[in-house]
Design a protein around this motif. Structure first.
Motif, PDB file in Angstrom:
ATOM      1  N   GLY A  26       0.799  -1.214   0.000  1.00  0.00           N
ATOM      2  CA  GLY A  26       0.000   0.000   0.000  1.00  0.00           C
ATOM      3  C   GLY A  26       0.835   1.269   0.000  1.00  0.00           C
ATOM      4  N   ILE A  27       0.122   2.378   0.003  1.00  0.00           N
ATOM      5  CA  ILE A  27       0.754   3.689  -0.144  1.00  0.00           C
ATOM      6  C   ILE A  27       1.779   3.968   0.955  1.00  0.00           C
ATOM      7  N   ALA A  28       1.407   3.714   2.206  1.00  0.00           N
ATOM      8  CA  ALA A  28       2.318   4.028   3.318  1.00  0.00           C
ATOM      9  C   ALA A  28       3.625   3.240   3.205  1.00  0.00           C
ATOM     10  N   ARG A  29       3.539   1.970   2.866  1.00  0.00           N
ATOM     11  CA  ARG A  29       4.748   1.143   2.765  1.00  0.00           C
ATOM     12  C   ARG A  29       5.614   1.580   1.592  1.00  0.00           C
ATOM     13  N   VAL A  30       4.975   1.947   0.469  1.00  0.00           N
ATOM     14  CA  VAL A  30       5.730   2.410  -0.699  1.00  0.00           C
ATOM     15  C   VAL A  30       6.414   3.737  -0.382  1.00  0.00           C
ATOM     16  N   MET A  31       5.756   4.587   0.394  1.00  0.00           N
ATOM     17  CA  MET A  31       6.390   5.842   0.816  1.00  0.00           C
ATOM     18  C   MET A  31       7.671   5.550   1.584  1.00  0.00           C
ATOM     19  N   GLU A  32       7.591   4.594   2.515  1.00  0.00           N
ATOM     20  CA  GLU A  32       8.770   4.220   3.305  1.00  0.00           C
ATOM     21  C   GLU A  32       9.876   3.660   2.418  1.00  0.00           C
ATOM     22  N   LYS A  33       9.483   2.814   1.486  1.00  0.00           N
ATOM     23  CA  LYS A  33      10.453   2.111   0.640  1.00  0.00           C
ATOM     24  C   LYS A  33      11.154   3.054  -0.346  1.00  0.00           C
ATOM     25  N   THR A  34      10.395   4.032  -0.880  1.00  0.00           N
ATOM     26  CA  THR A  34      10.947   4.875  -1.940  1.00  0.00           C
ATOM     27  C   THR A  34      11.346   6.271  -1.486  1.00  0.00           C
ATOM     28  N   VAL A  47      12.133   3.482  -9.439  1.00  0.00           N
ATOM     29  CA  VAL A  47      11.088   3.129  -8.478  1.00  0.00           C
ATOM     30  C   VAL A  47      10.468   1.784  -8.853  1.00  0.00           C
ATOM     31  N   VAL A  48      10.203   1.580 -10.132  1.00  0.00           N
ATOM     32  CA  VAL A  48       9.632   0.302 -10.590  1.00  0.00           C
ATOM     33  C   VAL A  48      10.539  -0.852 -10.194  1.00  0.00           C
ATOM     34  N   LEU A  49      11.827  -0.716 -10.481  1.00  0.00           N
ATOM     35  CA  LEU A  49      12.766  -1.791 -10.169  1.00  0.00           C
ATOM     36  C   LEU A  49      12.853  -2.050  -8.668  1.00  0.00           C
ATOM     37  N   THR A  50      12.873  -0.983  -7.887  1.00  0.00           N
ATOM     38  CA  THR A  50      12.933  -1.117  -6.423  1.00  0.00           C
ATOM     39  C   THR A  50      11.717  -1.857  -5.894  1.00  0.00           C
ATOM     40  N   ARG A 104       7.587  -9.460  -7.793  1.00  0.00           N
ATOM     41  CA  ARG A 104       6.701  -9.650  -8.955  1.00  0.00           C
ATOM     42  C   ARG A 104       6.934  -8.553  -9.986  1.00  0.00           C
ATOM     43  N   PRO A 105       7.101  -8.921 -11.251  1.00  0.00           N
ATOM     44  CA  PRO A 105       7.407  -7.937 -12.294  1.00  0.00           C
ATOM     45  C   PRO A 105       6.157  -7.340 -12.959  1.00  0.00           C
ATOM     46  N   PHE A 106       5.312  -6.666 -12.190  1.00  0.00           N
ATOM     47  CA  PHE A 106       4.064  -6.130 -12.736  1.00  0.00           C
ATOM     48  C   PHE A 106       4.297  -5.199 -13.924  1.00  0.00           C
ATOM     49  N   VAL A 107       5.061  -4.156 -13.721  1.00  0.00           N
ATOM     50  CA  VAL A 107       5.286  -3.143 -14.754  1.00  0.00           C
ATOM     51  C   VAL A 107       6.225  -3.683 -15.825  1.00  0.00           C
ATOM     52  N   THR A 108       7.270  -4.371 -15.420  1.00  0.00           N
ATOM     53  CA  THR A 108       8.229  -4.924 -16.381  1.00  0.00           C
ATOM     54  C   THR A 108       7.547  -5.882 -17.350  1.00  0.00           C
ATOM     55  N   ALA A 109       6.594  -6.665 -16.867  1.00  0.00           N
ATOM     56  CA  ALA A 109       5.874  -7.606 -17.742  1.00  0.00           C
ATOM     57  C   ALA A 109       5.083  -6.858 -18.815  1.00  0.00           C
TER      58      ALA A 109
END
Length: 162
Positions: A25-33, A56-59, A66-71
């Protein structure tokens, strides 16, 4: 080569949404990126949506596995993603999970019949049934997760079948 149309852009945006969800979710992605809630929200959906940077996609894809965007990007170029070294293991693991689910569902049926045999389900019997139900929930979640990975990867292939 395909033309980058609105259809492809919408597919990328949908893949981004799935990626944000898969990463917690949004909060976790904020932390990660390190990006703001507003920016991550624009990646996740809404009226004014933005495309993520490749970094960001690669991270995030590495984070959730899971390669959502890369796929989608590969498909745009007429390619598909494969992981030949892992495919047999993934198929076997999925089969093992489904077999475990069937086993636990059968056990739940048997234990339910036993518990109801005297017309009373005791607290102890309910505890046993809840334990089995909990295992089923865990297996179902694991199977859903595995199948989401298969969808993102464009399917599973068994090479040399067993």
């Amino acid at each position: 080569m395909s033309e980058f149309t609105t259809r492809w852009q919408l597919r990328l945006l949908a893949a981004q949404h799935d990626l944000v969800d898969a990463c917690g979710g949004i909060a976790r992605v904020m932390e990660k990126t390190g990006y703001s809630k507003g920016q991550v929200g624009r990646w996740n959906g809404g009226i004014d949506r933005d495309l993520m940077s490749l970094g960001v996609v690669l991270t995030l894809e590495e984070d959730c596995g899971r390669p959502f965007v890369t796929a989608v990007m590969a498909e745009f170029h007429g390619r598909t993603l494969t992981d030949a070294s892992d495919n047999g293991k993934r198929v076997a693991h999925l089969e093992e999970q489904v077999a475990g689910l069937v086993e636990q569902a059968g056990r739940l049926v048997v234990e339910t019949v036993k518990a109801r045999a005297d017309g009373i389900v005791t607290p102890n019997e309910a505890t046993i049934l809840r334990g089995i139900s909990s295992k089923i929930s865990g297996l179902t979640a694991a199977i859903d997760d595995a199948l989401a990975g298969v969808q993102a990867a464009g399917g599973l292939k068994v090479v040399g079948g067993e």
